[in-house]
Design an enzyme around this catalytic site. Sequence first.
Site, short mmCIF file in Angstrom:
data_model
loop_
_atom_site.label_atom_id
_atom_site.label_comp_id
_atom_site.label_asym_id
_atom_site.label_seq_id
_atom_site.Cartn_x
_atom_site.Cartn_y
_atom_site.Cartn_z
N ASN A 1 34.40 88.27 29.92
CA ASN A 1 35.52 89.20 29.79
C ASN A 1 35.18 90.40 30.67
OD1 ASN A 1 37.48 91.02 29.08
ND2 ASN A 1 36.73 91.34 26.98
N TRP A 2 35.80 90.42 31.85
CA TRP A 2 35.43 91.48 32.81
C TRP A 2 35.98 92.84 32.41
CZ3 TRP A 2 36.47 89.04 38.36
CH2 TRP A 2 35.58 87.99 38.57
N LYS A 3 36.93 92.85 31.47
CA LYS A 3 37.60 94.11 31.10
C LYS A 3 38.16 94.76 32.37
CE LYS A 3 34.65 94.24 27.11
NZ LYS A 3 34.11 94.99 25.98
N HIS B 1 42.03 91.36 21.47
CA HIS B 1 40.72 92.00 21.66
C HIS B 1 40.73 93.35 20.95
CE1 HIS B 1 37.28 93.95 23.46
NE2 HIS B 1 36.84 92.75 23.75
N GLU C 1 39.71 96.12 21.78
CA GLU C 1 40.13 97.27 22.62
C GLU C 1 41.66 97.34 22.71
OE1 GLU C 1 37.52 96.29 25.89
OE2 GLU C 1 35.82 96.76 24.57
N GLU D 1 34.20 89.03 17.11
CA GLU D 1 33.59 90.14 17.83
C GLU D 1 33.50 91.36 16.91
OE1 GLU D 1 33.93 89.52 22.38
OE2 GLU D 1 35.58 90.77 21.71
N GLY E 1 29.68 96.31 23.46
CA GLY E 1 29.27 97.28 24.47
C GLY E 1 28.25 98.29 23.96
N SER F 1 27.71 92.30 22.74
CA SER F 1 26.35 92.47 23.28
C SER F 1 25.55 91.17 23.32
CB SER F 1 25.60 93.56 22.51
OG SER F 1 26.27 94.80 22.62
N GLY G 1 31.00 90.41 27.64
CA GLY G 1 31.51 91.55 28.39
C GLY G 1 30.53 91.96 29.47
N GLY G 2 29.71 92.96 29.16
CA GLY G 2 28.80 93.55 30.16
C GLY G 2 27.98 92.53 30.93
P1 PGA Z 1 30.07 93.13 25.41
O1 PGA Z 1 31.64 92.89 25.24
O2 PGA Z 1 29.44 91.80 25.69
O3 PGA Z 1 29.94 94.09 26.56
O4 PGA Z 1 29.58 93.72 24.11
C1 PGA Z 1 32.14 91.75 24.60
C2 PGA Z 1 33.66 91.82 24.53
O5 PGA Z 1 34.19 92.91 24.29
O6 PGA Z 1 34.35 90.80 24.71
#
Ligand code: PGA
Length: 249
Positions: free
Chosen positions: A9-11, A95, A97, A167, A173, A212, A233-234
Amino acid sequence: MRRKLIAGNWKMNASLAANTALLAGIKAELSQQPACDVAVCVPAPYFAQCQTELAGSAMAWGGQDMSEHESGAYTGEVSAAMLLDFGCRYVIVGHSERRTYHAENDQLVARKALRALRSGLIPIVCVGETLNEREAGDTDKIVGQQIDTVLAAIDAADLADIVVAYEPVWAIGTGKTATPQMAQDVHAMLRRKLMKKNAVAASQVKILYGGSMKPDNAKELLSMADIDGGLIGGAALKAPDFLAIIRAA
Ligand code: PGA
């Protein structure tokens, strides 16, 4: 045995040049037949780039959100048909966010999941509790409600076509990860809920963990009975890290 899925998930992190470098780095090391499914969920302006640069690779691509509507006067929105035009296979819905910054509630997330299914996209339905909710002992209640609302909206026959992603909001993050057992407990609860909808399909539904997930904790998380992959994500923004997680699956 469920085949695992590792989805990036590149956001809101991308550029034409950065994407080309990242995708080339992953493609160079990814075998044509990886042991798990692999996907990247990218910002909408880069669907065309993925279609060009990932054609013929073992990697699928998808969106990070989509409209609940089919088409029409919804300025700024992107429809399922638009994702399909550019070869997307997956779309993340709900998600945290989106829930936090765009006030998406369980009902809207359920409508988006239904729209994705009816359009032929695989929704990656995200659920998860906040730190306050966990500390209050409400994890199962909150996550249960989130998944129940989606399950109430879809047909039992369509259950096989969804992916669920647990999640925990406090792990996204932050570098804090749920322990494998904490995650497994929630995944098992989710599986029981899926079973009530359609027992046969539920045993095939992939339930991803996200929050994470990194090369150094992926193997342990992915070894749990109901953890069928990761939403990353990251660590999906660095080819070596993403590849290490794929290898761990
Ligand atoms: P993260 O993000 O791996 O950076 O914690 C995961 C996500 O929000 O899908």
